[in-house]
Structure formats: C-alpha cells, structure tokens
Scaffold this active site. Structure first.
Site, PDB file in Angstrom:
ATOM      1  N   SER A 124     -19.411 -40.222 -20.590  1.00 38.96           N
ATOM      2  CA  SER A 124     -18.971 -39.747 -19.278  1.00 38.96           C
ATOM      3  C   SER A 124     -18.806 -40.923 -18.306  1.00 38.96           C
ATOM      4  O   SER A 124     -17.770 -41.063 -17.643  1.00 38.96           O
ATOM      5  CB  SER A 124     -20.011 -38.737 -18.753  1.00 38.96           C
ATOM      6  OG  SER A 124     -19.863 -38.518 -17.381  1.00 38.96           O
ATOM      7  N   LYS A 129     -14.993 -43.058 -17.250  1.00 40.60           N
ATOM      8  CA  LYS A 129     -14.521 -43.186 -15.849  1.00 40.60           C
ATOM      9  C   LYS A 129     -14.263 -44.654 -15.515  1.00 40.60           C
ATOM     10  O   LYS A 129     -13.287 -44.996 -14.858  1.00 40.60           O
ATOM     11  CB  LYS A 129     -15.574 -42.614 -14.878  1.00 40.60           C
ATOM     12  CG  LYS A 129     -15.647 -41.097 -14.894  1.00 40.60           C
ATOM     13  CD  LYS A 129     -16.455 -40.548 -13.728  1.00 40.60           C
ATOM     14  CE  LYS A 129     -17.936 -40.561 -13.917  1.00 40.60           C
ATOM     15  NZ  LYS A 129     -18.473 -39.593 -14.866  1.00 40.60           N
TER      16      LYS A 129
END
Ligand code: URA
Length: 437
Positions: free
Chosen positions: A183, A187
């Site tokens: 995660s 990003k």
C-alpha cells in the site's frame, strides 16, 4: 485462474503468481471482483502472508493501476515521508510545509484513517474547503509553484490502493506486513518522488506491536524501494502513547498549526517531526550531515516559514487559510467532558490503542466503508507518560457530539491511563534507523 481459485490458493498458503496478483488488482479496480471476494483474499493474505516476490508483484501491480508521475520537469529534489500509521500522528501536516520551505519538493500521496489510527487526509479535510482529490495537473502545478501538495489516491493515481485501503480499514485486514508495504510503496512509486523517509511505528498504537515486526516491515519496504529505484531510509519510532496531545481530526490540525506557530509543543511530537524532517533534508542534499540538517529545520521552524507554507498549501488546495491565524474556525463539537485522575502519582502509561479506539467510538474513524467521519470529535491529553498528577486533576478532555458516546469514551480513556507511585520515563522516541543494503 478465477478469483475463487486464487482465494483458495492463498487460503491454503500457496504462493500466488505475478499474473494472479495482476488479475486480482485489475479486477478490483474495474469492479469485476466484488468487495466480498476482494476482502476474502485480503484476509487470506493477512493470515498466510506473502513472500518477497509476491509482495513486490502486488506493489508493482498496484502502482501500475493508474498513472506513474514523472516529476523530472519540476526543478528540485523530490523527497517524501510516509508513516505506517499511529495514534495522534499529525507529523505530515507540520513536516510537509516545513521541509518544502527548506527548499525541497514534497510530493505527498497520503491516506485516510485506518482502523484505530487517524489519517492525514481526514485531518486536512477538517479545514473548511480543503480538497485532497486534486487532478494530477493540479498536483504538479502545486509542486512546481509552492513545492508541496498533499493528495489522496484517485481514479488517476493508485486507484488500486484507493479501493483496497478503504476495504482493509473496515475488514480487520490492516495489520499485515505485505499489505502495508504494498500500500505504501505503490503510492510512493506512483507519485514520482526520488527518495523517501519512512516512519515505522512500533508499539500499542501502531500496527507493528513489536520492534522485530517493525524491523521486518522496514527491511521489506527499503528492499522494495531499491528494486523500484527509490532511496529509502526508515526510522522506527515509538507509538506506545499517542504522539503529541491531540487525537481526532480537527484537534490534530490545531496542534500541528500550533507547532508551526512556534508555540510550546509536546516534546515527543517535536522530536519525531524534527528527526524525520532532518533525514529528508539529508536525502535531498540540503545538508551534509544530520547535525546541519537539524539546525536548518529548527531555524526554519523558528522563522515561521513553515507556517507561511502551510497557509499557502491550504489556499492552493481550496481551503480556508485563515484557520492558520484562527484555529477556532475549525469548529468544536457540542460536548466537552473531563477525565480526571482517581489517584495521586505519575502517569506510567497512556495506551495509544485504547485512545485510538475511543476516538473512533466518538466518530473520528469509520466502521463501514461509506461512513462519514466526524471531524470535530476527539480527545485532548492533558497528561503524558512521566508527568505528575494529583487526585482530581484532569488527565484528558473528551470532545463529543453525543453525550452517550462521550460517556463511553470517558471510561475507556480513563482505563487507558496507568498511574504509578514512581516516576516513569517517557519512551525513547527514535528506536532505530534502517537503510537499504
Ligand atoms: N499507510 C498506508 O498508506 N497504508 C497502510 O497500509 C498503512 C499505512
């Protein structure tokens, strides 16, 4: 292979191939895989884990689910910071404008609240008008013009994390080393930063309760960073008690503003912020060593330039920048209740997990995916570990919009405090530093 077979394979502890991971990620983004199947696979990953190749494959598939920004046409070194999530962690709101005002470019794709932890985006959105879902053009324009922008995952940028992040928040699937690593690193790979400082939270309020788990997560993320051509430094910091004094969205924005205004700050919050900022300056070539970097960050904070940069950032993202001068504009909820000590002694523990859960009970976090968070509620800690307290003295204030929820939170917050006869030492904040290699 169909999604049911992929779920069963992971349930049975078998390694998933790159193609299987890719079809899961693209199915989630396109909507062909419904939430219940995505959640089942997330839970299987949580329980069974993933090897390095699988985690790297998941990170890459998530990063490639949207655009991958190229910021090379924007002058200056790009350095970001990301935390694995803690209670009271408002560091990004102080650090991003501070580091940008030291001359670096800070492209920050942040997150919302996850489980018992708060999220930078929910906090910033407590500022009237503040928008986090900017287009990539607006994001780049901010970076070029003022050196900083803080945005969410969007349809254009890491849509896979947007989807999976929201599902994990409400399905008990946050505390997983491969899911956290994928995660965060997806990003960072998408936003176009050159280097990254990670804040890996360790202790009751973080997702890694023990230092060995935090080290494993830190090593994994620095290794993924290296594979992706990113320079990464990871700091392990204590999350035993909430960071600073405020917990809850608008309360935390107020505390962040007060640090940038140079008002007296909680020592733990100041230390973690200055340490992470200094490592960013070092990575970005603004200092030759950590000592020089620390001096630069401190003098920039004292000059008020960080505060002016926050004002600019709020204005650029559609928010009411007058909150910087008048933080009371952020609004207060209907009820304020005091939690007082029933003993005389010293605060030995303020359990960050319990405080985070109490804040969520007040409405600061989500129980279901489409729940609106209440940005005005939260908890203000009047005492932290090591401080003396007398019977009847205030330990904390609860900010609530419902008397019943406030009373519930009051009891939970009271139980989060341990009072001892002997003075306890506040926790050491920076526990370790990891670099790729
Ligand atoms: N921050 C993120 O962006 N993702 C996580 O999974 C945890 C913290």
């Amino acid at each position: 292979m169909g999604i049911c077979e992929i779920i069963e394979k992971k349930r049975d502890g078998v390694e998933l191939s790159k193609d299987e991971i890719g079809s899961f990620v693209s199915g989630c983004v396109s909507g062909t895989i419904p939430d219940y199947q995505a959640s089942a696979l997330l839970m299987a990953i949580c329980v069974r884990g993933m090897g390095f190749r699988e985690t790297l494959g998941l990170t890459e598939a998530m990063a490639s689910s949207g655009a991958r920004l190229d910021l090379s046409d924007i002058p200056g070194r790009k350095v970001d910071k990301h935390s694995t999530g803690g209670v009271g962690d408002k560091v990004s709101i102080i650090l991003a404008p501070l580091v940008a005002s030291c001359g670096l470019v800070v492209p920050m794709v942040s997150g919302r609240g996850l489980a018992h932890t708060g999220g930078t985006l929910d906090k910033l959105e407590s500022i009237p008008g503040f928008r986090t879902n900017l287009s990539l053009t607006q994001f780049k324009a901010n970076l070029r013009d003022i050196g900083v922008s803080i945005i969410s995952q969007t349809e254009e940028l890491v849509p896979a994390d947007r989807k999976l992040y929201a599902l994990r928040d409400v399905t008990g699937t946050v505390a997983s080393i491969p899911l956290i690593a994928a995660s965060i690193m997806s990003k960072k790979a998408s936003e176009g930063t050159d280097s990254l400082v990670l804040d890996i939270k360790v202790g009751r309020g973080g997702f890694m309760k023990r230092a060995d788990q935090a080290r494993e997560l830190g090593h994994l993320m620095t290794r993924i960073g290296r594979e992706m051509g990113l320079t990464v430094v990871a700091l392990l910091t204590s999350a035993e008690q909430p960071l600073g004094k405020a917990v809850g969205n608008s309360l935390e924005v107020q505390e962040a503003i007060s640090v940038l205004r140079g008002e007296s700050a909680s020592e733990d919050l100041l230390e973690v912020t200055l340490e992470l900022s200094s490592h960013m300056l070092l990575l970005g070539g603004r200092a030759h060593d950590l000592g020089e970097a620390r001096n630069l960050v401190r003098s920039t904070l004292q000059s008020g330039r960080g505060l002016s940069k926050l004002r600019e950032l709020i204005g650029r993202q559609g928010g009411d920048s007058s909150v910087v001068e008048n933080p009371e504009r952020l609004g207060r909820p209907e009820f304020q209740m005091e939690v007082t000590s029933r003993e005389t002694g010293y605060v030995a523990q303020v359990d960050a997990l319990e405080i985070g859960l109490a804040s969520n009970q007040l409405g600061a976090g989500r129980e279901t995916i489409d729940q609106e968070v209440d940005r005005s509620v939260g908890i203000f800690l009047a005492k932290k570990v090591g401080e003396e307290v007398s019977r009847g003295e205030r330990l904390a204030t609860i900010y609530a919009n419902s008397q019943a929820k406030g009373e519930e939170a009051k009891e939970r917050v009271y139980r989060a405090f341990k009072i001892a006869k002997e003075k306890a030492k506040p926790p050491t904040m920076v526990i370790g530093i990891l670099r790729a290699g």
